[in-house]
Design an enzyme around this catalytic site. Structure first.
Site, short mmCIF file in Angstrom:
data_model
loop_
_atom_site.label_atom_id
_atom_site.label_comp_id
_atom_site.label_asym_id
_atom_site.label_seq_id
_atom_site.Cartn_x
_atom_site.Cartn_y
_atom_site.Cartn_z
N GLY A 75 47.30 22.71 23.97
CA GLY A 75 48.57 22.60 24.69
C GLY A 75 48.77 23.82 25.57
O GLY A 75 48.27 24.92 25.25
N CYS A 86 48.17 30.18 19.61
CA CYS A 86 48.69 30.06 20.97
C CYS A 86 47.76 30.79 21.92
O CYS A 86 47.31 31.90 21.61
CB CYS A 86 50.08 30.69 21.02
SG CYS A 86 50.84 30.61 22.65
N LEU A 87 47.49 30.18 23.07
CA LEU A 87 46.59 30.82 24.04
C LEU A 87 47.18 32.13 24.56
O LEU A 87 46.45 32.98 25.03
CB LEU A 87 46.30 29.86 25.20
CG LEU A 87 45.51 28.60 24.81
CD1 LEU A 87 45.39 27.66 26.00
CD2 LEU A 87 44.13 28.96 24.27
N HIS A 111 58.03 27.41 24.50
CA HIS A 111 57.60 28.24 25.65
C HIS A 111 58.57 28.11 26.82
O HIS A 111 58.79 29.06 27.56
CB HIS A 111 56.20 27.83 26.14
CG HIS A 111 55.07 28.40 25.34
ND1 HIS A 111 54.82 29.75 25.26
CD2 HIS A 111 54.11 27.79 24.59
CE1 HIS A 111 53.74 29.95 24.51
NE2 HIS A 111 53.29 28.78 24.08
N HIS A 132 56.19 23.41 19.73
CA HIS A 132 55.61 24.72 20.08
C HIS A 132 55.64 24.91 21.60
O HIS A 132 56.08 25.95 22.10
CB HIS A 132 54.17 24.79 19.54
CG HIS A 132 53.40 26.00 19.97
ND1 HIS A 132 52.88 26.92 19.09
CD2 HIS A 132 53.03 26.44 21.21
CE1 HIS A 132 52.24 27.87 19.77
NE2 HIS A 132 52.32 27.60 21.06
N GLU A 133 55.19 23.88 22.33
CA GLU A 133 55.14 24.00 23.79
C GLU A 133 56.54 24.05 24.39
O GLU A 133 56.78 24.78 25.35
CB GLU A 133 54.34 22.84 24.41
CG GLU A 133 52.88 22.77 23.99
CD GLU A 133 52.12 24.06 24.15
OE1 GLU A 133 52.44 24.85 25.06
OE2 GLU A 133 51.21 24.32 23.33
N GLN A 149 52.80 29.87 30.90
CA GLN A 149 51.63 30.61 30.42
C GLN A 149 50.64 30.93 31.54
O GLN A 149 49.77 31.78 31.37
CB GLN A 149 50.92 29.83 29.30
CG GLN A 149 51.78 29.72 28.03
CD GLN A 149 51.07 28.94 26.95
OE1 GLN A 149 51.18 27.72 26.89
NE2 GLN A 149 50.33 29.62 26.11
NI NI Z 1 51.62 28.49 22.82
#
Ligand code: NI
Length: 173
Positions: A46, A94-95, A140, A136-137, A51
């Site tokens: 995701g 998470c990236l 962000h 989660h996304e 990001q």
């Molecule tokens: Ni994330």
């Protein structure tokens, strides 16, 4: 399609609240294409637009397992219409928080409304990994990272390590 650099914590840009998208047009689809390619390259399941430094309410996801055909999902202006009282705990990563994984409890199920790649309104019921990933996304989009759900002590420890890793990176560059 272009692979874009992913912003990692701590970085003030990740704390921004992303703005609603006014129109799903070719420019937005180009951004979604870049996001998907960036996510696959990372690799991750995701990615929110912030990001890669774009503060707009856009998410891409793909929860297909290895060996399965890809299942890209594009969520524009997502809204949670309902969440269950019941919680589910998954180990999240998470990236933007590379190499850290921790259990986070979130509502186990939710109902989601969003615009798709074509700008059509859709509503879906989410459970399991999908429910967790969506939440989660969507965090962000509000400037929230999964580590914000952990204890202050744990979060500060992670952020300190991330900062140190960035300094080492810069020193060796
Ligand atoms: Ni994330």
């Amino acid at each position: 399609m272009t692979i874009r650099p992913i912003i990692t914590a701590p970085d003030p840009r990740l704390k921004q609240v992303s703005k609603p998208v006014e129109r799903v047009d070719d420019a937005l689809r180009a951004l979604m294409d870049d996001m998907l390619e960036t996510m696959y390259d990372a690799p991750g399941i995701g990615l929110a637009a912030i990001q890669i430094g774009e503060p707009v309410r856009v998410i891409v996801m793909d929860l297909a397992r290895e060996g399965e055909p890809p299942e890209p999902r594009y969520l524009v202006n997502p809204e949670i219409l309902w969440k269950s009282e019941e919680l589910a705990t998954y180990e999240e990563g998470c990236l933007s928080v590379p190499e850290f994984y921790e259990d986070v409890a979130r509502p186990a199920r939710c109902r989601l409304r969003y615009l798709d790649y074509q700008g059509e309104i859709r509503e879906i019921d989410c459970d399991g990994m999908l429910a967790t990933c969506v939440q989660h996304e969507m965090d962000h989009l509000e400037g929230i990272l999964f580590i914000d759900h952990l204890s202050r002590l744990k979060r500060q420890m992670m952020l300190k390590k991330l900062e140190k890793a960035k300094k080492l990176d810069r020193a060796s560059a």
